[in-house]
Design a protein around this motif. Structure first.
Motif, PDB file in Angstrom:
ATOM      1  N   TYR A 199       0.841  -1.200   0.000  1.00 27.15           N
ATOM      2  CA  TYR A 199       0.000   0.000   0.000  1.00 27.15           C
ATOM      3  C   TYR A 199       0.875   1.249   0.000  1.00 27.15           C
ATOM      4  N   HIS A 251     -11.511   4.088  -2.218  1.00 26.86           N
ATOM      5  CA  HIS A 251     -11.889   3.734  -0.851  1.00 26.86           C
ATOM      6  C   HIS A 251     -13.339   4.125  -0.564  1.00 26.86           C
ATOM      7  N   VAL A 258      -7.999  -5.821   3.268  1.00 27.89           N
ATOM      8  CA  VAL A 258      -6.586  -5.535   3.043  1.00 27.89           C
ATOM      9  C   VAL A 258      -5.691  -6.566   3.723  1.00 27.89           C
ATOM     10  N   TYR A 294       0.115   0.891  10.070  1.00 30.04           N
ATOM     11  CA  TYR A 294      -0.760   0.164   9.147  1.00 30.04           C
ATOM     12  C   TYR A 294      -2.167   0.055   9.722  1.00 30.04           C
ATOM     13  N   MET A 298      -5.794   1.705   8.072  1.00 28.61           N
ATOM     14  CA  MET A 298      -6.603   0.759   7.328  1.00 28.61           C
ATOM     15  C   MET A 298      -7.948   0.533   8.020  1.00 28.61           C
TER      16      MET A 298
END
Length: 539
Positions: A199, A251, A258, A294, A298
């Motif tokens: 990503y 998104h 993910v 992360y 996310m």
């Protein structure tokens, strides 16, 4: 990305024994909490937000039949450490989810807190929704309202589902091109997007953003021009990615599922082993920072919240009786790459039966899932190429030690487990390689006549590798060397996958260029595999 390296990372005996201590040290270094991520809800409230805080957009993810995760992150100034908000503090955020995009029929509402300790991110696990329907959602902070996002819940458990449409995407290096593919992905009619890694990238980015060639008035600040190592570094890089309007659009259009690959931390790392010589304790602190960032960025549930340098990302989703998705993590638990992490000739080290791509616990979880599955399609979204990829037609060939070719015993155990469980109609979703590939999965890759036991859909990158080419110079050679390949192209793009009770179709979308915005999208190939008859054929 599969960058070769001649180093030999050996003698890691003792690393696992020390891991618990190092993990605790890593937790301390990034200020991790032992409890759920609401520990900072009591932080002092930020007095006033004077600029639009929803610059990074909104997102949703991990749809269940009655639940979905809603995400946003407040950052009035995304190029600044802290996003332009105080280094300590909290903001009250209201969220709404409705049956219509004008919010006339609001289904659920609530208040939550965005705190500095979690990068001013918001994760709301909305429950009590109806299965298999679309919803619209938004956030509000003080007088500011976010963009509106659209999401969709999974079908009910046991439901008969006529069709699922999914997007497959990966590998979006900001400085190697625009995210135009996401603009097209946003316009697709999809039930969910599966993003299978890379990503962000950890490399330094210069002021003109590499291949983007930003004009003088839009140059990036120096804060991006170094390799990522700290929590703030990684937070800033996610913020940079989300300043791309096409990524925000994708998104906002669909729920995402993910998983990560390597560049969310460092190129080609393996468990606690960095790519290059680095103190193990220092690397685990870096990994802890990367995992923390992360999760913050996310649409993931609190169950995925990291504990220091550890984060359980593998998980399972069901879409009625049509599909079971076993989302893997092939980075955090794998054995170190054999003979380095590049393309090398296989040998006793790579063929050692004890080597693992998933770790024992995740492998056992996967095989148990096969045994419990009653789905028509058993789908494995994961990071790196699963099937054999030879470089030459005859004789020994170098193979990628960073992909499943470097872990053949681990691959065999997965295939044997699926076969023993009677889990048919196997589909593996992959990324990492920056190319489009359609591959039949063979029971024995050393025997071209071996039965086909499933298919692999490997999607190209969103931008990594810059423009690429439709038919690379090695096209004929590689297709001849790999008769189980049905399609090979080197353009940027994504894949749209359609699942029905009778067949699965893969539409490989490609873009002619990404080094400037606005490229149109075309379909490079359309292939089908039939339920009960594994193997690709033209649609």
């Amino acid at each position: 990305m599969e960058n070769s390296s001649d180093r030999r990372r050996s003698d890691i005996v003792g690393l696992q024994a020390r891991r618990r201590f190092l993990t605790l040290a890593a937790m301390t270094s990034v200020g991790a909490f032992a409890g759920v991520p609401h520990a900072q809800a009591a932080a002092r409230r930020v007095e006033k937000i004077s600029e639009f805080p929803f610059t990074l957009g909104v997102a949703s993810g991990d749809p269940l039949p009655t639940s979905v995760v809603l995400w946003t992150r407040l950052a009035p100034r995304p190029y600044e450490v802290g996003g332009g908000l105080p280094p300590a503090g909290a903001v009250e955020v209201r969220w709404d989810i409705a049956r219509d995009e004008r919010f006339r029929h609001i289904e659920r509402s609530g208040l939550t807190t965005a705190s500095a300790g979690f990068g001013y991110s918001v994760h709301v696990d909305v429950r009590g929704l109806e299965p298999g329907r679309s919803y619209w959602y938004r956030f509000r902070a003080e007088a500011w309202s976010s963009p509106v996002g659209r999401t969709r819940t999974a079908p009910a458990a046991g439901a008969s589902v006529r069709e699922l449409r999914l997007g497959l995407a990966s590998c979006q290096q900001y400085d190697e091109g625009y995210f135009t593919a996401h603009a097209h992905l946003a316009r697709e009619e999809l039930d969910a997007v599966f993003f299978v890694g890379d990503y962000i990238y950890e490399n330094a980015i210069d002021a003109q953003a590499g291949e983007r060639r930003l004009p003088a008035g839009n140059r990036l600040p120096e804060v991006f021009d170094h390799e990522l190592t700290t929590l703030e570094d990684y937070r800033l890089r996610y913020a940079l990615a989300r300043t791309d309007p096409d990524l925000r659009a994708a998104h906002a259009a669909h729920p995402w599922v993910v998983t990560w690959d390597d560049h969310e931390v460092e190129n080609n790392y393996a468990a606690g082993v960095p790519q290059d010589s680095e103190d193990p304790a220092r690397f685990l602190r870096r990994r802890a920072a990367a995992y923390r960032a992360y999760w913050e960025n996310m649409p993931l549930r609190p169950a995925q919240y990291p504990r220091g340098a550890d984060m359980r990302l593998y998980r399972r989703l069901h879409f009625g009786r049509l599909a079971q998705f076993d989302i893997l993590d092939t980075r955090q638990y794998r054995s170190d790459q054999a003979y380095g992490d590049g393309w090398k000739y296989p040998g006793p080290e790579s063929q050692d039966v004890s080597r693992t791509m998933t770790g024992q616990a995740q492998e056992r979880w996967l095989l148990d899932g096969f045994r419990a599955s009653s789905a028509t399609w058993n789908v494995i979204p994961q990071q790196v190429a699963f099937s054999r990829r030879r470089l030459t037609r005859t004789g020994p060939s170098r193979l990628s030690m960073d992909a499943w070719d470097g872990y053949p015993a681990s691959r065999d155990r997965v295939l044997q487990g699926a076969r023993a469980a009677g889990a048919g109609n196997l589909i593996v979703l992959s990324g990492d390689s920056h190319i489009h590939l359609a591959m039949d999965i063979k029971k024995d890759f050393d025997d071209p006549r071996s039965p086909t036991v499933g298919v692999e859909i490997l999607g190209s990158s969103i931008s990594s590798g810059s423009d690429g080419m439709e038919q690379p110079e090695d096209w004929a050679e590689l297709l001849a060397a790999n008769p189980h390949w049905s399609y090979y192209a080197k353009r940027r793009g994504y894949v749209v996958i359609t699942l029905t009770p009778t067949h699965a179709r893969a539409d490989y979308r490609t873009l002619a260029y990404v080094t400037r915005p606005g490229a149109p999208v075309t379909t490079g190939a359309r292939l089908v595999t039939r339920a009960g008859k594994p193997g690709f054929e033209p649609a």
